[in-house]
Design a protein around this motif. Structure first.
Motif, PDB file in Angstrom:
ATOM      1  N   ILE A 193     -14.780  25.546  31.879  1.00  0.00           N
ATOM      2  CA  ILE A 193     -13.856  25.196  32.970  1.00  0.00           C
ATOM      3  C   ILE A 193     -14.662  24.714  34.166  1.00  0.00           C
ATOM      4  CG2 ILE A 193     -12.080  26.070  34.547  1.00  0.00           C
ATOM      5  CD1 ILE A 193     -11.472  28.239  32.436  1.00  0.00           C
ATOM      6  N   PRO A 194     -14.389  23.544  34.701  1.00  0.00           N
ATOM      7  CA  PRO A 194     -15.183  23.043  35.832  1.00  0.00           C
ATOM      8  C   PRO A 194     -15.085  23.971  37.041  1.00  0.00           C
ATOM      9  CG  PRO A 194     -13.158  21.764  35.573  1.00  0.00           C
ATOM     10  CD  PRO A 194     -13.272  22.630  34.367  1.00  0.00           C
ATOM     11  N   GLY A 195     -16.251  24.354  37.559  1.00  0.00           N
ATOM     12  CA  GLY A 195     -16.319  25.193  38.748  1.00  0.00           C
ATOM     13  C   GLY A 195     -16.198  26.675  38.487  1.00  0.00           C
ATOM     14  N   PHE A 196     -15.689  27.069  37.340  1.00  0.00           N
ATOM     15  CA  PHE A 196     -15.444  28.487  37.072  1.00  0.00           C
ATOM     16  C   PHE A 196     -16.759  29.252  37.022  1.00  0.00           C
ATOM     17  CE2 PHE A 196     -14.499  32.312  34.753  1.00  0.00           C
ATOM     18  CZ  PHE A 196     -13.193  32.627  35.098  1.00  0.00           C
ATOM     19  N   ARG A 197     -16.821  30.396  37.689  1.00  0.00           N
ATOM     20  CA  ARG A 197     -18.037  31.194  37.775  1.00  0.00           C
ATOM     21  C   ARG A 197     -17.889  32.477  36.964  1.00  0.00           C
ATOM     22  NH1 ARG A 197     -18.615  33.291  42.634  1.00  0.00           N
ATOM     23  NH2 ARG A 197     -20.842  33.679  42.310  1.00  0.00           N
ATOM     24  N   VAL A 198     -18.786  32.671  35.995  1.00  0.00           N
ATOM     25  CA  VAL A 198     -18.786  33.917  35.232  1.00  0.00           C
ATOM     26  C   VAL A 198     -19.951  34.818  35.638  1.00  0.00           C
ATOM     27  CG1 VAL A 198     -17.553  33.014  33.228  1.00  0.00           C
ATOM     28  CG2 VAL A 198     -20.042  32.810  33.335  1.00  0.00           C
ATOM     29  N   GLN A 199     -20.971  34.242  36.292  1.00  0.00           N
ATOM     30  CA  GLN A 199     -22.100  35.040  36.760  1.00  0.00           C
ATOM     31  C   GLN A 199     -21.730  35.630  38.120  1.00  0.00           C
ATOM     32  OE1 GLN A 199     -24.854  35.630  35.075  1.00  0.00           O
ATOM     33  NE2 GLN A 199     -24.650  34.162  33.413  1.00  0.00           N
ATOM     34  N   LEU A 200     -21.274  36.876  38.108  1.00  0.00           N
ATOM     35  CA  LEU A 200     -20.774  37.517  39.322  1.00  0.00           C
ATOM     36  C   LEU A 200     -21.483  38.847  39.546  1.00  0.00           C
ATOM     37  CD1 LEU A 200     -16.956  37.002  38.640  1.00  0.00           C
ATOM     38  CD2 LEU A 200     -18.370  35.620  40.180  1.00  0.00           C
ATOM     39  N   GLY A 201     -21.796  39.127  40.812  1.00  0.00           N
ATOM     40  CA  GLY A 201     -22.345  40.431  41.159  1.00  0.00           C
ATOM     41  C   GLY A 201     -21.252  41.480  41.242  1.00  0.00           C
ATOM     42  N   VAL A 245     -10.294  39.982  36.508  1.00  0.00           N
ATOM     43  CA  VAL A 245     -11.595  39.335  36.641  1.00  0.00           C
ATOM     44  C   VAL A 245     -12.327  39.468  35.314  1.00  0.00           C
ATOM     45  CG1 VAL A 245     -12.709  41.426  37.577  1.00  0.00           C
ATOM     46  CG2 VAL A 245     -13.719  39.172  38.018  1.00  0.00           C
ATOM     47  N   ILE A 246     -12.966  38.380  34.890  1.00  0.00           N
ATOM     48  CA  ILE A 246     -13.797  38.384  33.692  1.00  0.00           C
ATOM     49  C   ILE A 246     -15.148  37.800  34.065  1.00  0.00           C
ATOM     50  CG2 ILE A 246     -14.113  37.577  31.330  1.00  0.00           C
ATOM     51  CD1 ILE A 246     -11.123  37.381  31.032  1.00  0.00           C
ATOM     52  N   GLY A 247     -16.182  38.605  33.977  1.00  0.00           N
ATOM     53  CA  GLY A 247     -17.521  38.145  34.276  1.00  0.00           C
ATOM     54  C   GLY A 247     -18.375  38.154  33.020  1.00  0.00           C
ATOM     55  N   SER A 248     -19.584  37.647  33.139  1.00  0.00           N
ATOM     56  CA  SER A 248     -20.499  37.635  31.997  1.00  0.00           C
ATOM     57  C   SER A 248     -21.357  38.890  32.023  1.00  0.00           C
ATOM     58  CB  SER A 248     -21.386  36.396  32.023  1.00  0.00           C
ATOM     59  OG  SER A 248     -22.193  36.400  33.180  1.00  0.00           O
ATOM     60  N   GLN A 249     -21.764  39.325  30.858  1.00  0.00           N
ATOM     61  CA  GLN A 249     -22.640  40.482  30.768  1.00  0.00           C
ATOM     62  C   GLN A 249     -23.990  40.135  31.367  1.00  0.00           C
ATOM     63  OE1 GLN A 249     -22.522  41.159  26.569  1.00  0.00           O
ATOM     64  NE2 GLN A 249     -20.500  42.097  26.614  1.00  0.00           N
ATOM     65  N   THR A 250     -24.522  41.038  32.168  1.00  0.00           N
ATOM     66  CA  THR A 250     -25.805  40.791  32.824  1.00  0.00           C
ATOM     67  C   THR A 250     -26.958  41.201  31.920  1.00  0.00           C
ATOM     68  OG1 THR A 250     -25.697  42.967  33.866  1.00  0.00           O
ATOM     69  CG2 THR A 250     -24.791  41.110  35.105  1.00  0.00           C
ATOM     70  N   ALA A 251     -28.125  40.640  32.202  1.00  0.00           N
ATOM     71  CA  ALA A 251     -29.289  40.887  31.347  1.00  0.00           C
ATOM     72  C   ALA A 251     -29.736  42.340  31.393  1.00  0.00           C
ATOM     73  CB  ALA A 251     -30.447  39.980  31.778  1.00  0.00           C
TER      74      ALA A 251
END
Length: 425
Positions: free
Chosen positions: A131-139, A153-159
């Protein structure tokens, strides 16, 4: 020292002896600090997967994965407790993109950390990343503030979330341990615990295109996940589905986002997708401690009155999606001018089966999935089916459309046609 622990653990497993908690934890910790080699941990994982491990051993491995990183505790907040969902994946699996906005529209907060995927089926994070602009890397603070504003809210799993799991996962295919029920359960539950999830629905699928191949294995996995979740204080519910056809008309990242919005707006009536979405929503209502009475009517109501699609649009906007896409996703897709090739039926009849593995392989070849971690995903690539099981078709009818950012060969059209199987008239 830890290398010696790993060697002892391997010897014990070959002798069919149980591992202590220290032996499990020490082996994983040694791999993480470099004292246990890739080959050694691959042997360890292979031996673990090949045995009839007991619950305590799986619990120790889950503990080891959790201890390898930090714990976010995102679900521990004031106000209503958020619900979460995990899926074992599947071809065209867009249930998270559809069920979660429905639950949010009912006033129940939803917080999910999602991973990408290697292989044929993209993960939810891959779909959202298209999705253009959509941010999954969230603090953490961003996750919590977006949740407060949009209820979803759906974020990406962090390292740093269960890095021990991520590190061992990459060597599991060296020893044929990718489909080990014990390793899968420890991997899934460890990440939910580390993220602080306390109310989770697990959607487990089986079939030739699934993580596990048969119903018995799926139910064994579900029972183990449920027991592990209970041990960590997670209120859980398991939903089972067979992957005998794609879950919806679209397979491909941006295509699946668009179909999810169609469904939420009442413009998609795909039977399998509807069944899975409603089943997951019922389970989410249950873990949220909401009265499940008349659940189907409540789900239908938020779709028909526009609340579900409004929740979807609000969520996308809050996570940065371009207004042009939110306002009209299908017009945006057309503006990208993707290559398009219709697929015509080569005979008349009733659609008896749509081969999910065949469809997934075609979509991946078009560019919808990664073969290696460094590959780039083509956001527009995929297949848009015009039929589902039970559809009556005449020879020459368009049964699917292929989409890609690169030229599409006639051969891909033929493969797609052969993936839709008919009962003769």
């Amino acid at each position: 020292m830890r290398d010696r622990i790993a060697v002892t653990a391997i010897e014990k497993m070959f002798d069919q002896r149980r591992l202590s908690d220290d032996e499990v934890r020490g082996s994983v910790a040694g791999f993480m600090d470099g004292t246990v080699s890739d080959l050694r941990i691959a042997t360890w994982l292979g031996a673990f997967a090949a045995r009839d491990v007991d619950f305590d051993e799986v619990k120790s491995l889950t503990d080891a994965y959790i201890a390898s990183g930090r714990q976010l505790k995102l679900g521990r907040r004031a106000g209503p407790v958020p619900v979460d969902k995990h899926s074992s994946g599947g071809v065209g699996d867009k249930v998270s993109l559809t069920a979660l906005p429905i639950i949010a529209a009912m006033g129940i907060p939803v917080l999910k950390l999602s991973g990408g995927a290697l292989g044929l089926a993209g993960g939810t994070a891959d779909k959202l990343g298209s999705i253009p602009g959509f941010r999954v890397q969230l603090g953490r603070s961003e996750l919590e503030s977006i949740l407060a504003r949009s209820n979803l809210v759906i974020g990406s799993q962090t390292a740093d979330l269960c890095p021990g799991d991520s590190a061992t996962y990459r060597v599991r295919d060296l020893c044929g341990a990718v489909k080990s029920v014990a390793l899968i359960a420890a991997s899934i539950v460890s990440k939910k615990v580390a993220a602080g999830s306390t109310r989770v629905v697990y959607h487990i699928k089986w079939g030739e295109a699934g993580l596990v191949s048969d119903e018995a294995s799926a139910r064994g996995l579900g029972e183990l996940i449920d027991a592990l979740s209970c041990a960590y204080g997670i209120k859980s519910k398991i939903v089972y589905s067979a992957i005998d056809s794609p879950a919806g008309y679209c397979v491909g990242n941006l295509l699946e986002v668009i179909e999810a919005r169609r469904f939420l707006g009442g413009r998609s009536a795909h039977r399998t997708l509807r069944e899975e979405v409603y089943a997951v929503c019922r389970a989410l209502l249950e873990v949220a401690s909401f009265d499940p009475a008349d659940a189907d009517r409540k789900i239908t109501t938020v779709i028909e009155n526009g609340d579900a699609v409004a929740a979807f649009d609000r969520w996308l906007s809050e996570q940065g999606a371009d207004k042009e896409f939110v306002d009209d996703p299908e017009l945006y897709f057309s503006s990208l001018q993707p290559e398009r090739r219709p697929v015509h039926a080569n005979k008349s009849g009733t659609v008896a089966r749509i081969d999910p593995l065949g469809i997934a392989e075609i979509a991946a070849t078009l560019g919808s999935a990664k073969e290696t971690i460094d590959d780039c995903i083509d956001a527009v690539a995929g297949i848009e089916l015009e039929v589902e099981v039970g559809t009556e078709v005449s020879a020459g009818d368009v049964i699917a459309t292929l989409w890609s950012g690169k030229p599409i060969s006639k051969h891909m059209e033929l493969l797609s046609c052969n993936s839709v199987l008919f009962d003769a008239d």
